[in-house]
Scaffold this active site. Structure first.
Site, PDB file in Angstrom:
ATOM      1  N   GLN A  10     -20.814  42.847  -1.390  1.00  0.00           N
ATOM      2  CA  GLN A  10     -20.145  44.091  -1.768  1.00  0.00           C
ATOM      3  C   GLN A  10     -18.858  43.772  -2.518  1.00  0.00           C
ATOM      4  O   GLN A  10     -18.158  42.824  -2.179  1.00  0.00           O
ATOM      5  CB  GLN A  10     -19.837  44.888  -0.502  1.00  0.00           C
ATOM      6  N   SER A  91     -22.044  37.886   2.951  1.00  0.00           N
ATOM      7  CA  SER A  91     -22.021  39.070   3.822  1.00  0.00           C
ATOM      8  C   SER A  91     -23.289  39.911   3.650  1.00  0.00           C
ATOM      9  O   SER A  91     -24.363  39.492   4.061  1.00  0.00           O
ATOM     10  CB  SER A  91     -20.755  39.872   3.528  1.00  0.00           C
ATOM     11  N   LEU A  92     -23.156  41.036   2.991  1.00  0.00           N
ATOM     12  CA  LEU A  92     -24.302  41.879   2.676  1.00  0.00           C
ATOM     13  C   LEU A  92     -25.440  41.061   2.063  1.00  0.00           C
ATOM     14  O   LEU A  92     -26.622  41.273   2.352  1.00  0.00           O
ATOM     15  CB  LEU A  92     -23.826  42.930   1.670  1.00  0.00           C
ATOM     16  N   ARG A 116     -26.840  49.808   8.655  1.00  0.00           N
ATOM     17  CA  ARG A 116     -25.667  48.933   8.641  1.00  0.00           C
ATOM     18  C   ARG A 116     -24.572  49.539   7.764  1.00  0.00           C
ATOM     19  O   ARG A 116     -23.402  49.608   8.151  1.00  0.00           O
ATOM     20  CB  ARG A 116     -26.059  47.551   8.107  1.00  0.00           C
ATOM     21  N   HIS A 201     -15.291  42.023   8.138  1.00  0.00           N
ATOM     22  CA  HIS A 201     -15.293  40.722   8.826  1.00  0.00           C
ATOM     23  C   HIS A 201     -14.039  40.452   9.654  1.00  0.00           C
ATOM     24  O   HIS A 201     -13.538  39.348   9.710  1.00  0.00           O
ATOM     25  CB  HIS A 201     -15.549  39.570   7.826  1.00  0.00           C
ATOM     26  N   GLN A 249     -21.744  38.797  12.699  1.00  0.00           N
ATOM     27  CA  GLN A 249     -21.318  38.698  11.299  1.00  0.00           C
ATOM     28  C   GLN A 249     -20.276  39.755  10.938  1.00  0.00           C
ATOM     29  O   GLN A 249     -19.324  39.490  10.204  1.00  0.00           O
ATOM     30  CB  GLN A 249     -22.564  38.853  10.395  1.00  0.00           C
TER      31      GLN A 249
END
Lengths: 312, 80
Positions: A10, A91-92, A116, A201, A249
């Site tokens: 993202q 991440s994503l 999510r 995060h 995560q």
């Protein structure tokens, strides 16, 4: 070419991303249409971003993963012999990687992702999160300052260990501001506040993480076809651990730097291909190891460029 | 330093930082639009210029094109 795939996270999105691929490639278009049906979102409209849809976590997450997967399918069709040694998503992008490596099936993956994104947007709206990039500063110094700037109710901590030159910190806005002040007091001027909707995060996403844990409880993960290196552990995902890791995560820092190191040292990659919008991850890779060859694919022209390069 | 020399330096750093071909970096290139830099890239470019030329620059000095950077750097170098 011994290749590591990198999947965008993202923040890399831009208006009209992937639309030339949508117009020209049937498998790409099909991917977008399937993902639209699965998520109940009109991704075609979201990509055009006429009403700033891409600024919203809830839309941008499925939009980026779908784009990455559309390109991955094109590569599988056109270059089935490609020597892909490993994958890392930021991440994503870990969802793009796990779906691309057949650990998570596309249908379930897209549905999980939709939830999510919803959980994350909700936490982002509820908390006063902020993030800042710190350049060319020792990790010890950064971690120390974060500790000093945190207190019982407001925290700031490292959120993204991106490259030897860049670490992003995040947390409650007041604590991030205190950290920035402390950096300045130590004559560290290379601190840039980022425009983000939340402190991803960090512990600020505790609620999303707990919802994610429940959501993943019945989701099936298979063994990955090639190693997918986790941002959270900097080790390959094992199917029996994936639920727990993807839950953690959301509140744990990403270790992209270590993930790329893992692919270089353990999987012996000499080339990375960034799949999805932008070239942020290629730039980090360059800061990690200049010798690694870099490609990025987010439109028809750089797709062709890679196809030609890979055929030598 | 002449403007041409500064342009050479800026160009080398921009090529290195942004992974673009050298012939794409022209005086009238818009750093964000044409060369696809984000604000962190601009920051890093300024940072490199500071180190190489031993001057102080602000990343948010409203630079838009390569020409803006060259002129800003020239001003600081001349004032040294």
């Amino acid at each position: 070419m011994k290749i590591g795939f990198l999947f965008s996270g993202q923040g890399a999105q831009y208006s009209n991303m992937g639309l030339d691929l949508y117009e020209s490639d049937s498998i790409y278009r099909e991917t977008v249409e399937q993902a639209s049906a699965l998520t109940g979102m009109d991704l075609g409209t979201i990509y055009r971003n006429e009403n700033n849809e891409l600024a919203q976590t809830v839309y941008v997450q499925p939009a980026i993963v779908t784009m990455s997967l559309g390109i991955t399918r094109m590569l599988k069709r056109d270059l089935p012999q490609l020597d892909v040694r490993g994958m890392v998503g930021l991440s994503l992008g870990e969802y793009s990687a796990l779906i691309a490596a057949d650990s998570l099936d596309f249908e379930n993956g897209m549905r999980v992702l939709k939830d999510r994104a919803m959980y994350m947007q909700s936490d982002a709206e509820k908390t006063d999160g902020a993030m800042a990039a710190v350049m060319k500063t020792d990790i010890d110094v950064i971690e120390n300052i974060c500790k000093k700037a945190s207190n019982g109710s407001e925290v700031v901590c490292p959120a993204n260990y991106n490259s030897p030159k860049q670490v992003v910190i995040g947390g409650n806005k007041a604590a991030v501001d205190r950290a920035i002040k402390l950096f300045h007091e130590q004559e560290i001027k290379n601190v840039i506040p980022l425009k983000v909707s939340g402190a991803f995060h960090t512990p600020l996403f505790k609620k999303a993480s707990s919802l994610m844990g429940k959501r993943l409880a019945n989701v099936q993960f298979e063994k990955t076809t090639v190693p997918v290196i986790s941002n959270t552990t900097a080790q390959p995902f094992a199917p029996e651990k994936s639920r727990e890791i993807l839950t953690r995560q959301l509140t744990s820092p990403t270790h992209f730097h270590q993930c790329v190191d893992y692919m270089i040292n353990n999987l012996e990659i000499d080339t990375v291909v960034e799949i999805g919008p932008g070239q942020t991850l290629s730039k980090f890779t360059k800061q990690i190891d200049k010798k690694i060859e870099r490609y990025h694919i987010d439109n028809q022209s750089n797709y062709q460029k890679f196809i030609e390069a890979s055929r030598g | 330093m002449t403007e041409q020399e500064i342009f050479g330096k800026v160009k080398d750093i921009v090529v290195e930082q942004l992974d673009v071909d050298a012939d794409k970096v022209k005086m009238d290139s818009d750093i964000k639009e044409d060369l696809e830099a984000d604000s962190l890239d601009v920051f890093e470019i300024m940072n490199e210029l500071e180190d190489e030329l031993d001057i102080k620059l602000e990343a948010d000095e409203g630079v838009k094109t390569i020409k803006d950077v060259v002129e800003y750097v020239k001003k600081e170098v001349d004032a040294k």
